[in-house]
Scaffold this active site. Structure first.
Site, PDB file in Angstrom:
ATOM      1  CG  ASP A  93      76.838  -0.414 -32.096  1.00  0.00           C
ATOM      2  OD1 ASP A  93      77.510   0.519 -31.627  1.00  0.00           O
ATOM      3  OD2 ASP A  93      75.956  -1.010 -31.447  1.00  0.00           O
ATOM      4  CD  GLU A 149      81.023   1.098 -30.505  1.00  0.00           C
ATOM      5  OE1 GLU A 149      81.947   1.263 -29.675  1.00  0.00           O
ATOM      6  OE2 GLU A 149      80.157   0.227 -30.397  1.00  0.00           O
ATOM      7  CG  ASP A 191      74.416   4.686 -26.803  1.00  0.00           C
ATOM      8  OD1 ASP A 191      73.177   4.771 -26.891  1.00  0.00           O
ATOM      9  OD2 ASP A 191      75.059   3.732 -27.264  1.00  0.00           O
TER      10      ASP A 191
END
Length: 492
Positions: free
Chosen positions: A289, A336, A389
């Site tokens: 991430d 990501e 998200d």
């Protein structure tokens, strides 16, 4: 080989007890994936959840979340006895009530500990001895509970600063509590290993999610403060976030500790090598991430009211990944790379060669030159309709402007609102991307009530669960057909 998979966190599985677990329902979903021609199951971080129940604010980068342990599996193995009537029964089977689940599950896990720890003592001791982080995590958790769950920076100085005498005193005083938390980690480990083997035997790769940053209030910062930007009193000096942008005039003040990258570089990035090694043993694929933070990270003074006063600092860049490639050549990493991607980030991505992410929902804010526009997807990427998200496709479309709705309709060739989820899925599956991942909510064409997370909010985030009896032969046939038509998966 073109592949496909589904994004669904373990907590979102149906089943008894108010939360998804690593038990029977996880195996049922793995069977569903296999039958549908999918070969990847993506989950969110598996650690104990933190503030707002976010899996991205965990008390440990290594520990498993005891709330995901299957009590029914433990009962089948003779480790605990209980009647089904003792399991928590939620009023809403499609939402996790974390407080109620935690109270019920901890009661039964403590019962299991009391009845089974002695019989498992040899196995647990061997697990703790070979797993370097377990004792410190168990000690941290026991002490934290002892002090009313206060963050460790507010503990008395002797234990906050890990003085040897204090460590010894609390190890003796909280021995039973420490053993309980080690017991839970052993049970989680056993269930995870069994679950992963079940998936792998069916051709399903487990795709894990690893946040770049750790939580301030974590066993990681308490045990290894030298890794983070802290002063001599173990207080943070700089914290993470992102600068102001179109969506947020004040930016985002995450508050996570930042790394002492020069310190780590001088020690061959030992902390990151260890972390990535553990993650590679747990997962077949690892999504890192906020990958852009390795190229450059946004540094905000601790105590700042917002993220406006931060500044960009150069990250470790190629040096870190040269080291990782040398020491862990088997890593299977996905970057990501969403957010502020500059030339330095692009250069690092090109150097490492990791696939990045493309999100179809992001492709409609400009024009057909948008890198997230589905017809622009490269082969070396993981393509999504949306992520955990984002809103669901259906929810996004319902709130989009008429111009954006029209743009989506002419891109994906659909006419009716009820067809939007299926149209986006077809577009992503038929794209150039080597790998396509579909959130389960989009497969089920659910609206924004079912999104997993709304960043910056607490309350309903992370609570969504799939309804019981969701799977059908029709759904299996639909997904198999998509995989065949798009030449993906294990049946293409």
């Amino acid at each position: 080989m073109r592949k496909s998979g589904i994004l669904l966190h373990i907590s979102s599985l149906p089943g008894k007890g108010g939360i998804g677990t690593l038990g029977k329902e996880a195996r049922v979903f793995a069977d569903f994936l296999q039958q549908s021609g999918m070969s990847i199951w993506q989950v969110l971080p598996m650690g104990p959840t933190g503030y707002g129940e976010s899996p991205y604010q965990s008390s440990s980068i290594f520990a498993g979340n005891p709330m995901l342990i299957s009590l029914e599996t433990m009962r089948d193995e003779g480790l605990v006895q209980f009647d089904d009537s003792e399991l928590y029964v939620p009023q809403d089977e499609c939402r996790v009530d974390y407080d109620a689940v935690r109270a019920n599950k901890e009661m039964l896990l403590h019962r299991a500990f009391e009845t089974s720890e002695e019989a498992l003592r040899e196995e647990i001791d061997a697990y703790v001895a070979k797993t370097f982080w377990v004792h410190d995590f168990a000690l941290f958790t026991a002490i934290k509970q002892h002090f009313g769950n206060q963050m460790w920076q507010k503990w008395p100085d002797d234990i906050r600063l890990r003085k040897k005498a204090a460590i010894a005193r609390y190890e003796k005083e909280l021995d039973k509590e420490i053993r309980y938390h080690a017991f839970c980690q052993y049970i989680f480990h056993c269930q995870w290993v069994s679950f992963k083997a079940y998936c792998n035997e069916r051709g399903i790769s487990l795709f894990g999610d690893m946040p770049i940053y750790v939580a301030e209030d974590s066993a990681d910062t308490w045990t290894q403060p030298e890794v983070f930007q802290m002063d001599k009193n173990r207080m943070l000096t700089k914290v993470a976030g992102v600068p102001p942008d179109y969506f947020s005039a004040d930016g985002q003040l995450w508050g996570n500790p930042l790394y002492r990258w020069k310190y780590l570089e001088n020690r061959d990035f030992y902390w990151w090598v260890t972390r990535m090694d553990v993650m590679s043993q747990m997962y077949d694929m690892i999504r890192v991430d906020h990958f852009i933070g390795f190229a450059n990270y946004y540094s905000i003074p601790q105590g700042a009211p917002n993220a406006r006063c931060g500044k960009w600092i150069l990250g470790p860049g190629k040096k870190l990944f040269t080291c990782l490639k040398e020491k862990l050549p088997h890593l299977n990493v996905v970057a990501e790379d969403l957010g502020e991607v500059n030339d330095r980030v692009r250069d690092l991505l090109k150097f490492v060669g990791y696939p990045g992410m493309k999100v179809a929902l992001f492709g409609f804010d400009t024009d057909e030159t948008n890198i997230h526009y589905v017809h622009n997807f490269p082969e070396n990427c993981i393509a999504y309709t949306g992520t955990h998200d984002n809103n669901t496709v259906r929810g996004w479309y319902e709130k989009a402007s008429p111009d954006v709705q029209h743009f989506a309709r002419i891109t994906f060739h659909f006419h009716n609102e009820e067809d939007v989820s299926a149209a986006f899925i077809r577009g992503v599956m038929n794209s150039n991307a080597n790998t396509a991942i579909l959130p389960m909510q989009d497969i089920l064409a659910l609206n924004d009530d079912c999104r997993m997370n709304t960043p910056g909010t607490t309350g309903s985030s992370w609570t969504w669960r799939m309804a019981p009896n969701t799977y059908s032969q029709g759904l299996v046939d639909y997904l198999r057909g998509l995989n065949i038509q798009s030449r993906r998966g294990t049946i293409g």
